[in-house]
Design a protein around this motif. Structure first.
Motif, mmCIF file in Angstrom:
data_model
loop_
_atom_site.group_PDB
_atom_site.id
_atom_site.type_symbol
_atom_site.label_atom_id
_atom_site.label_comp_id
_atom_site.label_asym_id
_atom_site.label_seq_id
_atom_site.Cartn_x
_atom_site.Cartn_y
_atom_site.Cartn_z
ATOM 1 N N MET A 26 24.994 -5.482 -49.136
ATOM 2 C CA MET A 26 24.769 -4.722 -50.105
ATOM 3 C C MET A 26 23.992 -5.108 -51.157
ATOM 4 N N ASN A 58 24.546 -1.227 -55.013
ATOM 5 C CA ASN A 58 26.094 -1.321 -55.651
ATOM 6 C C ASN A 58 26.145 -0.480 -56.795
ATOM 7 N N ALA A 64 26.665 3.350 -56.148
ATOM 8 C CA ALA A 64 27.905 3.747 -55.165
ATOM 9 C C ALA A 64 28.599 4.600 -55.964
ATOM 10 N N SER A 70 33.449 -0.114 -51.858
ATOM 11 C CA SER A 70 33.572 -0.171 -50.503
ATOM 12 C C SER A 70 34.869 -0.782 -50.103
#
Length: 121
Positions: A1, A6, A9, A13
């Protein structure tokens, strides 16, 4: 990633999700290290609560993968004696956000720390 991915997001995760099972021992170690020999003194309670809250938030924020979380820390220090109850509630995203609590009780002092971990989108 990548870093760019990120930033967009909407959920952490699975590896970066806040887990109470990881945070609980951190709270436990801080409270026991700081309060094991402490004695309740009303004139020092505010400073002690602030010190514990800052230390807890700093330690949690330094955990790998939790950089997108905002930690709201509530520390209640009281003298030993008859029990008390504490309750809190929050409206949040149950897929990302969480809460962890830890208490310390000795004949000399009582403390409860609550940390709300809020994921910043």
């Amino acid at each position: 990633m990548t870093h760019e991915t990120n930033e967009c997001a909407m959920q952490p995760s699975i590896m970066h999700k806040f887990r109470a099972s990881v945070a609980q021992p951190i709270l436990h170690s801080i409270l026991h290290a700081e309060l094991a020999h402490a004695v309740y003194m009303a004139e020092h309670v505010e400073a002690l609560g602030t010190k514990l809250g800052v230390e807890i938030s700093s330690r949690l924020a330094s955990e790998p993968g939790w950089d997108r979380y905002k930690f709201i820390t509530n520390v209640v220090v009281s003298q030993p004696g008859p029990g008390s109850r504490m309750s809190s509630s929050c409206v949040w995203d149950s897929n990302c956000d969480s809460v962890v609590r830890e208490s310390f009780v000795s004949p000399n002092i009582r403390c409860t720390a609550s940390v709300f971990a809020i994921y910043c989108y």
